[in-house]
Design a protein around this motif. Structure first.
Motif, PDB file in Angstrom:
ATOM      1  N   HIS A 204     -24.073  44.990  -0.012  1.00 19.71           N
ATOM      2  CA  HIS A 204     -25.474  44.909  -0.444  1.00 19.71           C
ATOM      3  C   HIS A 204     -26.284  46.134  -0.048  1.00 19.71           C
ATOM      4  CE1 HIS A 204     -25.443  40.665  -1.730  1.00 19.71           C
ATOM      5  NE2 HIS A 204     -24.625  40.441  -0.728  1.00 19.71           N
ATOM      6  N   ALA A 214     -31.288  37.535   6.846  1.00 19.12           N
ATOM      7  CA  ALA A 214     -31.429  37.006   5.490  1.00 19.12           C
ATOM      8  C   ALA A 214     -30.826  35.610   5.388  1.00 19.12           C
ATOM      9  CB  ALA A 214     -30.766  37.953   4.492  1.00 19.12           C
ATOM     10  N   TRP A 215     -29.693  35.406   6.071  1.00 17.88           N
ATOM     11  CA  TRP A 215     -29.030  34.099   6.073  1.00 17.88           C
ATOM     12  C   TRP A 215     -29.939  33.029   6.681  1.00 17.88           C
ATOM     13  CZ3 TRP A 215     -27.218  31.191  10.362  1.00 17.88           C
ATOM     14  CH2 TRP A 215     -26.380  30.111  10.040  1.00 17.88           C
ATOM     15  N   GLU A 218     -33.297  32.425   4.350  1.00 17.29           N
ATOM     16  CA  GLU A 218     -33.150  31.752   3.060  1.00 17.29           C
ATOM     17  C   GLU A 218     -33.026  30.230   3.235  1.00 17.29           C
ATOM     18  OE1 GLU A 218     -29.587  33.097   1.077  1.00 17.29           O
ATOM     19  OE2 GLU A 218     -28.304  31.724   2.218  1.00 17.29           O
ATOM     20  N   ARG A 242     -36.063  40.909   1.743  1.00 16.45           N
ATOM     21  CA  ARG A 242     -35.763  41.177   0.327  1.00 16.45           C
ATOM     22  C   ARG A 242     -34.288  41.041  -0.005  1.00 16.45           C
ATOM     23  NH1 ARG A 242     -39.401  45.610   1.235  1.00 16.45           N
ATOM     24  NH2 ARG A 242     -37.680  47.086   1.100  1.00 16.45           N
ATOM     25  N   ARG A 244     -30.848  39.384  -0.825  1.00 16.90           N
ATOM     26  CA  ARG A 244     -30.411  38.125  -1.432  1.00 16.90           C
ATOM     27  C   ARG A 244     -28.899  37.994  -1.282  1.00 16.90           C
ATOM     28  NH1 ARG A 244     -34.764  37.457  -0.630  1.00 16.90           N
ATOM     29  NH2 ARG A 244     -36.556  37.196  -2.024  1.00 16.90           N
ATOM     30  N   ASP A 246     -25.182  35.987  -1.786  1.00 18.98           N
ATOM     31  CA  ASP A 246     -24.571  35.174  -2.831  1.00 18.98           C
ATOM     32  C   ASP A 246     -23.642  34.132  -2.195  1.00 18.98           C
ATOM     33  OD1 ASP A 246     -22.113  36.474  -2.241  1.00 18.98           O
ATOM     34  OD2 ASP A 246     -22.514  38.032  -3.721  1.00 18.98           O
ATOM     35  N   ARG A 250     -22.224  33.498   1.689  1.00 16.39           N
ATOM     36  CA  ARG A 250     -22.491  32.280   2.472  1.00 16.39           C
ATOM     37  C   ARG A 250     -21.201  31.631   2.944  1.00 16.39           C
ATOM     38  NH1 ARG A 250     -25.913  31.641  -2.099  1.00 16.39           N
ATOM     39  NH2 ARG A 250     -27.974  32.534  -1.622  1.00 16.39           N
TER      40      ARG A 250
END
Length: 273
Positions: A204, A214-215, A218, A242, A244, A246, A250
């Motif tokens: 990413h 980020a994990w 979200e 910012r 994201r 997928d 995860r």
């Protein structure tokens, strides 16, 4: 910045932690964070930096009503008179009339939880505190606070990162509509060196630490308070908002060990209770 609404307050999902930033060294660090756009600052009487945090807020030019400020009472002060003195001292050092969130930092084995939370609720009535919460409670203690005592708990702050499972706690909190605030969200620096998180980040164009944040961010009802002394790291943490992930990312994170707890003081509760 997106926030979590709870008990009449709004907690920005990404906050700025100040643990292990004692004394005056903390002030320029917090000033930098506020200049970059952080609007959620987390401190505690035990951190010995409330005066520096207050000085940074005063120097920042950020309007008080635009800032979410958390502080906490130490576990040695969980008697009604001591809690009142602790809050007065914290407000004085911070140089503010109120804090947005006042929390029990750690439970103590001999505390009278009803008396503790009753005292804190009176701060709500006095306007010196906008909301109350708890940190480092096990599930049994949290149930007692919410169901038996009926305290208006605005959030629960606990250690949470990709290497520690908090699914039982999250399921309970979500059932009550109460946010979880993750401290040590980067596993005290260990996330940055994890090869799985590094691999996800490489796909990413992000760092392993940004992937870890980020994990967390979200997830429904989760906020995080990483600390970062360097301006570059402060900005990198903001940039994680910012990122994201997928489903492949995860799954890889889900496969990481989930039993690594790094904050284990001798006065910690039985986490399995």
């Amino acid at each position: 910045m997106e926030g979590l609404q709870t008990q009449g307050i709004r907690i920005p999902r990404l906050g700025f932690g100040t643990f292990r930033m004692p004394g005056g060294d903390c002030q320029p660090v917090v000033e930098s964070a506020l200049a970059l756009g952080y609007r959620h600052v987390d401190t505690a009487e035990m951190y010995q930096n409330e005066a520096a945090v207050g000085a940074a807020i005063a120097a920042s030019g950020v309007a008080r009503q635009d800032l979410h400020l958390t502080t906490k009472v130490w576990h040695e002060n969980l008697r009604p008179d001591a809690i009142r003195h602790a809050l007065d001292a914290s407000l004085g050092k911070l140089g503010v009339d109120y804090v947005d969130l006042y929390m029990v930092h750690w439970p103590s084995r001999d505390m009278d939880l009803g008396a503790v939370l009753g005292t804190m609720q009176r701060f709500l009535e006095a306007g010196t505190v906008r909301a109350i919460g708890v940190c480092n409670f096990n599930l049994a203690m949290l149930r007692s606070a919410i169901e038996d005592i009926g305290a208006p708990i605005a959030c629960h702050q606990v250690e949470y990162h990709p290497f520690l499972d908090q699914s039982r706690m999250l399921a309970y909190l979500r059932g009550k509509g109460i946010p979880l605030v993750a401290y040590a969200p980067l596993a005290q620096g260990r996330a940055a060196a994890d090869p799985v998180l590094q691999g996800i980040g490489a796909r990413h164009g992000a760092s392993a630490a940004q992937v870890a944040l980020a994990w967390l961010l979200e997830q429904d009802g989760v906020a995080a308070i990483p600390k970062a002394q360097r301006r570059e790291s402060q900005q990198a943490n903001l940039d994680a908002l910012r990122l994201r992930l997928d489903d492949e990312d995860r799954r890889a994170i889900a496969a990481l060990p989930k039993n690594l707890r790094y904050v284990t003081p001798p006065f910690a509760p039985d986490w399995d209770a």
